[in-house]
Write a protein that holds these residues in place. Sequence first.
Motif, PDB file in Angstrom:
ATOM      1  N   THR A 246      -4.047  -7.932  -5.819  1.00  0.00           N
ATOM      2  CA  THR A 246      -3.911  -6.876  -4.805  1.00  0.00           C
ATOM      3  C   THR A 246      -2.586  -6.117  -4.891  1.00  0.00           C
ATOM      4  O   THR A 246      -2.395  -5.148  -4.148  1.00  0.00           O
ATOM      5  CB  THR A 246      -4.049  -7.475  -3.397  1.00  0.00           C
TER       6      THR A 246
ATOM      7  N   ALA B  37      -3.368  -2.590  -5.936  1.00  0.00           N
ATOM      8  CA  ALA B  37      -4.702  -2.187  -5.491  1.00  0.00           C
ATOM      9  C   ALA B  37      -4.784  -0.682  -5.259  1.00  0.00           C
ATOM     10  O   ALA B  37      -5.728  -0.027  -5.715  1.00  0.00           O
ATOM     11  CB  ALA B  37      -5.081  -2.949  -4.219  1.00  0.00           C
TER      12      ALA B  37
ATOM     13  N   LYS C 213      -3.808  -8.734   8.714  1.00  0.00           N
ATOM     14  CA  LYS C 213      -4.609  -7.896   7.824  1.00  0.00           C
ATOM     15  C   LYS C 213      -4.895  -6.523   8.438  1.00  0.00           C
ATOM     16  O   LYS C 213      -4.860  -5.508   7.744  1.00  0.00           O
ATOM     17  CB  LYS C 213      -5.930  -8.602   7.504  1.00  0.00           C
TER      18      LYS C 213
ATOM     19  N   ILE D 280     -13.668  -3.753  -1.307  1.00  0.00           N
ATOM     20  CA  ILE D 280     -12.579  -3.939  -0.347  1.00  0.00           C
ATOM     21  C   ILE D 280     -13.006  -4.888   0.771  1.00  0.00           C
ATOM     22  O   ILE D 280     -12.226  -5.735   1.216  1.00  0.00           O
ATOM     23  CB  ILE D 280     -12.128  -2.588   0.219  1.00  0.00           C
TER      24      ILE D 280
ATOM     25  N   TYR E  17       0.800  -1.227   0.000  1.00  0.00           N
ATOM     26  CA  TYR E  17       0.000   0.000   0.000  1.00  0.00           C
ATOM     27  C   TYR E  17       0.837   1.283   0.000  1.00  0.00           C
ATOM     28  O   TYR E  17       0.674   2.146  -0.855  1.00  0.00           O
ATOM     29  CB  TYR E  17      -0.927   0.020   1.231  1.00  0.00           C
TER      30      TYR E  17
ATOM     31  N   ASP F 200      -5.086 -14.031  -6.235  1.00  0.00           N
ATOM     32  CA  ASP F 200      -5.428 -12.888  -5.389  1.00  0.00           C
ATOM     33  C   ASP F 200      -4.189 -12.088  -5.024  1.00  0.00           C
ATOM     34  O   ASP F 200      -4.268 -10.879  -4.820  1.00  0.00           O
ATOM     35  CB  ASP F 200      -6.163 -13.359  -4.132  1.00  0.00           C
TER      36      ASP F 200
ATOM     37  N   TYR G  98      -7.744  -8.143 -14.250  1.00  0.00           N
ATOM     38  CA  TYR G  98      -8.389  -8.863 -13.147  1.00  0.00           C
ATOM     39  C   TYR G  98      -9.020 -10.180 -13.605  1.00  0.00           C
ATOM     40  O   TYR G  98      -9.115 -11.129 -12.810  1.00  0.00           O
ATOM     41  CB  TYR G  98      -9.405  -7.968 -12.451  1.00  0.00           C
TER      42      TYR G  98
ATOM     43  N   LYS H  22     -10.926   2.035   3.073  1.00  0.00           N
ATOM     44  CA  LYS H  22     -10.072   1.074   3.765  1.00  0.00           C
ATOM     45  C   LYS H  22     -10.705   0.573   5.056  1.00  0.00           C
ATOM     46  O   LYS H  22     -10.482  -0.562   5.467  1.00  0.00           O
ATOM     47  CB  LYS H  22      -8.712   1.715   4.077  1.00  0.00           C
TER      48      LYS H  22
ATOM     49  N   PHE I  57     -12.976  -6.523  -8.026  1.00  0.00           N
ATOM     50  CA  PHE I  57     -12.065  -5.596  -8.699  1.00  0.00           C
ATOM     51  C   PHE I  57     -12.452  -5.446 -10.176  1.00  0.00           C
ATOM     52  O   PHE I  57     -12.433  -4.334 -10.723  1.00  0.00           O
ATOM     53  CB  PHE I  57     -10.623  -6.116  -8.607  1.00  0.00           C
TER      54      PHE I  57
ATOM     55  N   GLU J 126     -12.937  -8.417  -0.592  1.00  0.00           N
ATOM     56  CA  GLU J 126     -11.550  -8.886  -0.731  1.00  0.00           C
ATOM     57  C   GLU J 126     -10.971  -9.259   0.623  1.00  0.00           C
ATOM     58  O   GLU J 126     -10.314 -10.295   0.784  1.00  0.00           O
ATOM     59  CB  GLU J 126     -10.710  -7.791  -1.398  1.00  0.00           C
TER      60      GLU J 126
END
Length: 416
Positions: free
Chosen positions: A243, A246, A152, A323, A33, A239, A385, A265, A306, A326
């Motif tokens: 991501t 992302a 996470k 989100i 991120y 996956d 995707y 988020k 996505f 996911e």
Amino acid sequence: MTEPWSHILFSRRMLICVISGFSSGLPLFMFVYLLPAWLRSAGLNLTSIGLTSLLMMPYALKVLWAPWVDRWSITSLGRRRSWILCCLLGLIVAFIGLGWTPPHDLGTVSAWSLLISLLSASQDTALDALRREILPDNELGLGSSLHVNAYKIAGLVPGSLALVLSDIIAWPWVFMICSLFLLPGIAMSLLMREPASSNSAPHSLREAIIFPFKDFLERHGEQQTLLILLLVMTYKLGDGLATTLATPFYLDMGFSRSTLGLVAKQAGLIASVTGGLVGGFGMLRLGIVRALWIYGILQASSILGFWWLSLSHHGVFALAGVIAGEAFGVGLGTTALVAYMAQQTSMRYTATQFALLTSMAALPRSLINASSGWLVEHLGWSHFYLLCLLLSIPGLFLLLSVLHWPKVNSRGEKSS
């Protein structure tokens, strides 16, 4: 007599799983991120950003130095605690150093990022071994789910808080604030007891290097070993690629960094907590192998969100839903895979054998993720995707073989 689940859930063992998961996830999600958002905001192209995935190769190669983690202690704290403490202290320094580096100075950015990757991968090796050594077999599912859940949640620091702060304060201070969230892991390493099984270190470096692989082959056999390695390599391939970019994807869809941080988020937090708890308690009834199949399907399905978001402009609620989906689906799949890998390891060689499996899981993702920016620029987001969805299928097919395997515990005993 079986210990009540409430006692297990609120035990010191599970608290260690939570703190270790958070400490493990924070550096990784910096790559997922914060680093892409920082570089994209500085005007770098997607191809250059995608290539930064190669800096995560230490996660795939940590098995090469895992025997040293199994063999030696850096300080008098013990093998597990000393490696965790030293890696966390180094990560704080590296986070701050990266934040004060100009984003267009790619050489220095790469050097600091590579150091973060090396320290984080080494920390993960010790943390995985620690978790396996403190948890009995019947608690692996729940312990892994809490670890993954905290893992996470740690993503909210570089993926949410940092993005909001970046609109208010300078980037160097953003990185410095993120590094402070590693302090609970440092406190844990200083206050907890070293696991009793950690005292049975390999007697020589030769034993630390050769015996873990020999033991793994003897317990599983050559054919089953090959299937295990193929499964962990492919189970999260789709996956993982989906991501990688992302944050740049959300930014390209027209959402601001503040929106991502404050609204979208946050949607992943409840979904991630729910997915982790559902995954852990679900494995108590399903067993780890069946959970791999069910959770794997849900994990692959989350990629469709996505794809749908890329087709046309959608609002904040649609983004939040994608989100959340996911976080729930991928959280389930990760929980099952981590518990399965832990189940395959021997208590005597936890660090090396766990590192072997997690390295094999990370290797294909690191190589393929490096091409993510190039793929997006040539395919477009929607076709990209769809490709990610296709890459999720091989791991699911391998589960057809996994379902027929006898269960093998950490002592090499088989049961039907």
